[in-house]
Design a protein around this motif. Structure first.
Motif, PDB file in Angstrom:
ATOM      1  N   TYR A  52       0.930  -0.810   0.165  1.00  0.00           N
ATOM      2  CA  TYR A  52       0.337  -0.107  -0.087  1.00  0.00           C
ATOM      3  C   TYR A  52       1.022   1.533   0.206  1.00  0.00           C
ATOM      4  O   TYR A  52       0.716   2.219  -0.640  1.00  0.00           O
ATOM      5  CB  TYR A  52      -0.936   0.170   1.238  1.00  0.00           C
ATOM      6  N   ILE A  53       1.759   0.852   0.886  1.00  0.00           N
ATOM      7  CA  ILE A  53       3.315   2.344   0.868  1.00  0.00           C
ATOM      8  C   ILE A  53       3.776   1.841   1.061  1.00  0.00           C
ATOM      9  O   ILE A  53       4.709   0.604   1.239  1.00  0.00           O
ATOM     10  CB  ILE A  53       2.558   2.409   2.792  1.00  0.00           C
ATOM     11  N   TYR A  54       4.892   3.532  -0.095  1.00  0.00           N
ATOM     12  CA  TYR A  54       6.390   3.017  -0.159  1.00  0.00           C
ATOM     13  C   TYR A  54       7.171   2.597   1.233  1.00  0.00           C
ATOM     14  O   TYR A  54       6.653   3.380   1.823  1.00  0.00           O
ATOM     15  CB  TYR A  54       6.909   3.816  -1.077  1.00  0.00           C
ATOM     16  N   TYR A  58       5.039  -5.697   2.835  1.00  0.00           N
ATOM     17  CA  TYR A  58       3.525  -5.951   2.206  1.00  0.00           C
ATOM     18  C   TYR A  58       2.543  -6.271   3.715  1.00  0.00           C
ATOM     19  O   TYR A  58       2.663  -6.607   4.791  1.00  0.00           O
ATOM     20  CB  TYR A  58       3.574  -7.596   1.590  1.00  0.00           C
ATOM     21  N   ILE A  59       1.412  -5.772   3.306  1.00  0.00           N
ATOM     22  CA  ILE A  59      -0.039  -5.922   3.956  1.00  0.00           C
ATOM     23  C   ILE A  59      -1.157  -6.749   3.977  1.00  0.00           C
ATOM     24  O   ILE A  59      -1.623  -7.366   2.634  1.00  0.00           O
ATOM     25  CB  ILE A  59      -0.597  -4.301   3.996  1.00  0.00           C
ATOM     26  N   TYR A  60      -1.281  -7.534   5.137  1.00  0.00           N
ATOM     27  CA  TYR A  60      -2.109  -8.764   4.474  1.00  0.00           C
ATOM     28  C   TYR A  60      -3.803  -8.437   5.227  1.00  0.00           C
ATOM     29  O   TYR A  60      -3.786  -8.020   6.680  1.00  0.00           O
ATOM     30  CB  TYR A  60      -1.643  -9.804   6.045  1.00  0.00           C
ATOM     31  N   THR A  61      -4.794  -8.488   4.898  1.00  0.00           N
ATOM     32  CA  THR A  61      -5.980  -7.963   4.706  1.00  0.00           C
ATOM     33  C   THR A  61      -7.106  -9.532   4.492  1.00  0.00           C
ATOM     34  O   THR A  61      -7.052 -10.827   3.931  1.00  0.00           O
ATOM     35  CB  THR A  61      -6.622  -7.104   4.450  1.00  0.00           C
ATOM     36  N   LYS A  78     -11.627  -0.416   4.531  1.00  0.00           N
ATOM     37  CA  LYS A  78     -11.218   0.494   3.807  1.00  0.00           C
ATOM     38  C   LYS A  78      -9.568   0.550   4.577  1.00  0.00           C
ATOM     39  O   LYS A  78      -9.234   1.710   5.175  1.00  0.00           O
ATOM     40  CB  LYS A  78     -12.142   1.541   4.000  1.00  0.00           C
ATOM     41  N   LEU A  79      -8.377   0.997   3.982  1.00  0.00           N
ATOM     42  CA  LEU A  79      -7.539   1.506   4.890  1.00  0.00           C
ATOM     43  C   LEU A  79      -7.326   1.884   3.736  1.00  0.00           C
ATOM     44  O   LEU A  79      -7.175   2.968   2.138  1.00  0.00           O
ATOM     45  CB  LEU A  79      -6.407   0.110   4.591  1.00  0.00           C
ATOM     46  N   ASN A  80      -6.622   3.605   4.655  1.00  0.00           N
ATOM     47  CA  ASN A  80      -5.929   4.826   4.159  1.00  0.00           C
ATOM     48  C   ASN A  80      -4.367   4.843   4.578  1.00  0.00           C
ATOM     49  O   ASN A  80      -4.054   4.275   5.249  1.00  0.00           O
ATOM     50  CB  ASN A  80      -7.233   6.478   4.062  1.00  0.00           C
ATOM     51  N   PHE A  81      -3.636   5.535   3.771  1.00  0.00           N
ATOM     52  CA  PHE A  81      -2.611   6.157   4.215  1.00  0.00           C
ATOM     53  C   PHE A  81      -2.243   6.057   5.751  1.00  0.00           C
ATOM     54  O   PHE A  81      -2.035   5.702   6.298  1.00  0.00           O
ATOM     55  CB  PHE A  81      -1.856   7.300   3.942  1.00  0.00           C
ATOM     56  N   GLN A  82      -2.954   7.400   6.347  1.00  0.00           N
ATOM     57  CA  GLN A  82      -2.971   7.641   8.124  1.00  0.00           C
ATOM     58  C   GLN A  82      -3.348   6.270   8.714  1.00  0.00           C
ATOM     59  O   GLN A  82      -3.168   5.952   9.818  1.00  0.00           O
ATOM     60  CB  GLN A  82      -4.840   8.689   8.095  1.00  0.00           C
TER      61      GLN A  82
END
Length: 199
Positions: A52-54, A58-61, A78-82
Motif C-alpha cells: 500500500y505504501i512505499y 506487504y500488508i495482509y488483509t 477500507k485502508l488509507n495512508f493515515q
C-alpha cells in the motif's frame, strides 16, 4: 489447521497485519515459518497480500472468503495512508507492551472488538486497545496527531472513569501534546506517557 484459524482471526481483530506482527501475536518460532503459512493462506484465497505504501512491507488483509470462514462481517476493510500508519504504530506498541507486561495476544481487546460489542451503530470513543494485568485494567492510546484540547481531555476523562490505568504513546517531538497530557496528569492520577521508539 487451528494455527491458520488463529492467523485469520488475528488479521480480523486488527484489520490488517504485517508478517512481523503475526510472528509475535500468533507465537510462531521464526519469520520463515510464518511466511510459509501466510503464503498458503494467500494461495488458498483466505488472505490478500498487498503493498500500500512505499517502504512499508506487504500488508495482509482478509479476503471475502477469509471473513466468511471466521464469521467476521462481510465488508472489506477500507485502508488509507493515515489508518495504515497509525495501526502499524499501534501494533508495534502492542508487541512492546506484551513483552513489558508479560501478557499475550489473548489478554488484549482491540478497538474493533470493543466497538463490535456495542454494535457499530453506537458512536463512542474507545482506546486503541485494552488489556488486563494483575486484576487491573489498562487503556492504551497511540496518538500521532494533535487533537483539539477538548477532545483530548474528554478521552482522558472517559479512560479515567473506565480503566485503572491509561497509557498514552506519543511521538517525542510532539511537544504540545506532551505538555497537554502532562497537564492532564495533574488532574488524573492514572496516566502514563510513553514515547514511540522508546518503549
Amino acid at each position: 489447521m487451528e494455527r491458520d484459524f488463529e492467523l485469520l482471526r488475528s488479521v480480523g481483530r486488527w484489520r490488517f497485519l504485517l508478517g512481523r506482527h503475526m510472528k509475535v501475536l500468533s507465537n510462531f518460532p521464526s519469520s520463515r515459518t510464518v511466511d510459509r503459512r501466510l503464503k498458503l493462506l494467500v494461495d488458498a484465497g483466505y488472505l490478500e497480500r498487498k503493498k500500500y505504501i512505499y517502504g512499508v512491507p506487504y500488508i495482509y488483509t482478509l479476503t471475502h472468503k477469509g471473513r466468511l470462514l471466521i464469521g467476521y462481517n462481510k465488508r472489506a476493510e477500507k485502508l488509507n495512508f493515515q489508518m495504515i500508519t497509525h495501526n502499524i504504530h499501534v501494533l508495534d506498541t502492542v508487541i512492546s507492551l506484551m513483552e513489558k507486561y508479560h501478557i499475550t495476544g489473548e489478554d488484549i481487546i482491540t478497538e474493533k472488538e470493543l466497538h463490535m460489542k456495542d454494535g457499530f451503530g453506537i458512536s463512542r470513543h474507545y482506546p486503541d486497545f485494552t488489556f488486563e494485568k494483575d486484576s487491573k485494567t489498562y487503556a492504551v492510546e497511540v496518538e500521532l496527531s494533535l487533537k483539539p484540547r477538548e477532545r483530548l481531555e474528554k478521552n482522558v476523562r472517559l479512560n479515567y472513569l473506565e480503566y485503572d490505568h491509561q497509557i498514552w504513546v506519543i511521538q517525542e517531538d510532539n511537544k504540545t501534546l506532551s505538555k497537554r497530557l502532562g497537564e492532564c496528569q495533574q488532574q488524573y492520577s492514572n496516566i502514563s506517557i510513553l514515547y514511540l521508539g522508546k518503549l
